[in-house]
Motif scaffolding. Structure first.
Motif, PDB file in Angstrom:
ATOM      1  N   GLY A   1       6.298  -4.554  -4.705  1.00 51.79           N
ATOM      2  CA  GLY A   1       6.489  -3.593  -5.781  1.00 51.79           C
ATOM      3  C   GLY A   1       7.758  -2.770  -5.763  1.00 51.79           C
ATOM      4  O   GLY A   1       7.855  -1.787  -6.510  1.00 51.79           O
ATOM      5  N   VAL A   2       8.774  -3.140  -4.970  1.00 51.76           N
ATOM      6  CA  VAL A   2       9.987  -2.334  -4.915  1.00 51.76           C
ATOM      7  C   VAL A   2      10.791  -2.455  -6.202  1.00 51.76           C
ATOM      8  O   VAL A   2      10.674  -3.426  -6.947  1.00 51.76           O
ATOM      9  CB  VAL A   2      10.885  -2.721  -3.719  1.00 51.76           C
ATOM     10  CG1 VAL A   2      10.158  -2.538  -2.404  1.00 51.76           C
ATOM     11  CG2 VAL A   2      11.431  -4.132  -3.869  1.00 51.76           C
ATOM     12  N   ASP A   3      11.637  -1.450  -6.443  1.00 46.83           N
ATOM     13  CA  ASP A   3      12.579  -1.484  -7.553  1.00 46.83           C
ATOM     14  C   ASP A   3      13.912  -2.103  -7.145  1.00 46.83           C
ATOM     15  O   ASP A   3      14.703  -2.475  -8.022  1.00 46.83           O
ATOM     16  CB  ASP A   3      12.836  -0.063  -8.072  1.00 46.83           C
ATOM     17  CG  ASP A   3      11.578   0.594  -8.617  1.00 46.83           C
ATOM     18  OD1 ASP A   3      10.989   0.045  -9.561  1.00 46.83           O
ATOM     19  OD2 ASP A   3      11.183   1.655  -8.085  1.00 46.83           O
ATOM     20  N   GLY A   4      14.179  -2.165  -5.848  1.00 49.35           N
ATOM     21  CA  GLY A   4      15.462  -2.688  -5.423  1.00 49.35           C
ATOM     22  C   GLY A   4      15.503  -2.984  -3.940  1.00 49.35           C
ATOM     23  O   GLY A   4      14.603  -2.626  -3.170  1.00 49.35           O
TER      24      GLY A   4
ATOM     25  N   GLU B   1       0.831  -1.207   0.000  1.00 55.66           N
ATOM     26  CA  GLU B   1       0.000   0.000   0.000  1.00 55.66           C
ATOM     27  C   GLU B   1       0.867   1.258   0.000  1.00 55.66           C
ATOM     28  O   GLU B   1       0.551   2.244  -0.678  1.00 55.66           O
ATOM     29  CB  GLU B   1      -0.914  -0.008   1.228  1.00 55.66           C
ATOM     30  CG  GLU B   1      -1.973  -1.106   1.192  1.00 55.66           C
ATOM     31  CD  GLU B   1      -2.769  -1.181   2.488  1.00 55.66           C
ATOM     32  OE1 GLU B   1      -2.527  -0.349   3.384  1.00 55.66           O
ATOM     33  OE2 GLU B   1      -3.620  -2.082   2.600  1.00 55.66           O
ATOM     34  N   LEU B   2       1.959   1.225   0.745  1.00 53.75           N
ATOM     35  CA  LEU B   2       2.843   2.387   0.811  1.00 53.75           C
ATOM     36  C   LEU B   2       3.475   2.656  -0.552  1.00 53.75           C
ATOM     37  O   LEU B   2       3.504   3.802  -1.018  1.00 53.75           O
ATOM     38  CB  LEU B   2       3.929   2.139   1.864  1.00 53.75           C
ATOM     39  CG  LEU B   2       5.002   3.221   1.994  1.00 53.75           C
ATOM     40  CD1 LEU B   2       4.387   4.567   2.327  1.00 53.75           C
ATOM     41  CD2 LEU B   2       6.046   2.820   3.036  1.00 53.75           C
ATOM     42  N   ILE B   3       3.978   1.626  -1.202  1.00 50.02           N
ATOM     43  CA  ILE B   3       4.627   1.815  -2.494  1.00 50.02           C
ATOM     44  C   ILE B   3       3.619   2.265  -3.544  1.00 50.02           C
ATOM     45  O   ILE B   3       3.917   3.133  -4.377  1.00 50.02           O
ATOM     46  CB  ILE B   3       5.341   0.524  -2.918  1.00 50.02           C
ATOM     47  CG1 ILE B   3       6.516   0.257  -1.972  1.00 50.02           C
ATOM     48  CG2 ILE B   3       5.839   0.622  -4.361  1.00 50.02           C
ATOM     49  CD1 ILE B   3       7.166  -1.078  -2.157  1.00 50.02           C
ATOM     50  N   ALA B   4       2.407   1.714  -3.506  1.00 49.90           N
ATOM     51  CA  ALA B   4       1.369   2.146  -4.452  1.00 49.90           C
ATOM     52  C   ALA B   4       1.082   3.633  -4.281  1.00 49.90           C
ATOM     53  O   ALA B   4       0.900   4.364  -5.279  1.00 49.90           O
ATOM     54  CB  ALA B   4       0.102   1.324  -4.241  1.00 49.90           C
TER      55      ALA B   4
END
Length: 363
Positions: A173-176, A85-88
């Motif tokens: 959903g992180v990029d890294g 939810e945070l990354i979204a």
């Protein structure tokens, strides 16, 4: 003028739009490891700061890996959903900002009160804390408990817990991923001879003391797709005689590079409470510069860097590839905007700003 600060940077499979990074800074505001409304407000602001990269604060890979009982974690479905939810939210606010997360285990520095609950102290299990574990039975400081020692099997299991948390982060959903090997937390405790007094395969010679770090790197790399950038945060020195050194750090980063990691974020200290550290603007930059020069790994530098011209100069001198702006971002959540103005940049393709805010830019 043309700047380096607002040019892209490649971190393995990940391209960040500019060289401004928000490093992980613990907010001690979670409940049972789960993201709260405060985190959404805080990281929403940082996503709109103009930085090309935001690293979410240390997330514990197990409940007893927390520093305090208010730390974020990534050991459960509920923790994973909160991060998702945070990354979204961050991506809705500013899709151009890349998001990574730091994974950590506090080891002997865990089960303490929050920093503002002065004086900071250890919390006993009977008072809501937990029994801390570490490579060796060496307390962090007077008044801290003697930790229980990880046995050989538990070391391997904990390395896999880092991999499990990394897989959760990718699903969220992180990029890294940034693996925390600094500031006196567990992996640093294995690395430093001041905190690692083992006589098995995890102690003694440098290669043995790096074994746990290597196993964690392998576990994380095995758990994430090739499209995920993976790096490490290091303390380049303990600032103590007979402790972890810059030369040791260079060997660790070379090992990380051989294991397929993509970047290193260079800090110092944290493994002993009374180290004499000459804190001042840019005081950690020489360590990052040496690591970058000797390893060729894309390198972040940090340490009271507040001024845009200072950041630009460090990049032009080749001292680092990416500049961490930590406390400066807390003071000014639009630091990236103001850096563009200070550098007299008229058009900044690398500056990520939500379109709703464009009219607020002063340049």
């Amino acid at each position: 003028m043309e700047t380096m600060l607002f040019t892209p940077m490649q971190l393995g499979p990940l391209t960040i739009p500019n060289r401004i990074s928000v490093p992980p800074m613990c907010m001690y505001s979670a409940k049972s490891g789960v993201v709260q409304l405060f985190h959404k407000m805080h990281y929403g602001h940082l996503a709109a700061s103009g930085a090309g990269l935001v690293c979410i604060e240390a997330m514990a890979v197990t409940p007893d890996g927390r520093i305090t009982d208010s730390d974020l974690g990534l050991w459960s479905d509920e923790c994973e959903q909160g991060l998702r939810e945070l990354i979204a939210l961050m991506r809705e606010i500013e899709p151009g900002c890349k998001v990574i997360v730091q994974l950590n285990h506090a080891g002997r520095k865990g089960s303490v009160t929050r920093p503002w609950d002065a004086p900071q102290r250890a919390v006993e299990p009977m008072d809501g804390g937990w029994r801390v574990r570490a490579p060796s039975p060496v307390p962090f400081a007077p008044g801290y408990p003697t930790p229980r020692v990880f046995d050989f099997k538990e070391c391997g299991e904990l390395a896999l817990a880092f991999g499990d948390a990394a897989a959760r982060a990718v699903r969220a959903g992180v990029d890294g991923i940034e693996i925390h090997m600094a500031h006196g937390y567990l992996i640093h405790q294995f690395l430093s001879p001041l905190s690692n007094q083992r006589i098995d395969e995890y102690g003694g010679a440098l290669d043995n003391r790096m074994r746990f770090a290597r196993e964690v790197m392998n576990a994380v790399k095995s758990a994430v797709p090739e499209t995920t950038a993976v790096g490490l945060r290091v303390s380049a020195t303990d600032w103590e005689p007979e402790g972890w050194t810059l030369e040791d750090t260079v060997r660790l980063v070379k090992l990380a590079k051989s294991q397929g990691l993509h970047f290193v974020d260079v800090s110092t200290g944290g493994n002993t409470p009374d180290a004499k550290i000459p804190v001042g603007p840019g005081y950690q930059v020489p360590f990052a510069s040496r690591v970058k020069e000797e390893t060729g790994m894309p390198t972040f530098t940090v340490g009271l860097i507040r001024d845009a011209w200072q950041a630009e100069t460090l990049l032009r001198e080749g001292a680092a590839d990416v500049i961490d702006i930590g406390r400066g971002m807390i003071d000014d959540p639009h630091w990236g905007w103001h850096a563009a103005s200070a550098l007299h940049v008229k058009e900044v393709p690398g500056l990520v700003v939500p379109p709703q805010y464009l009219r607020g830019l002063s340049y």
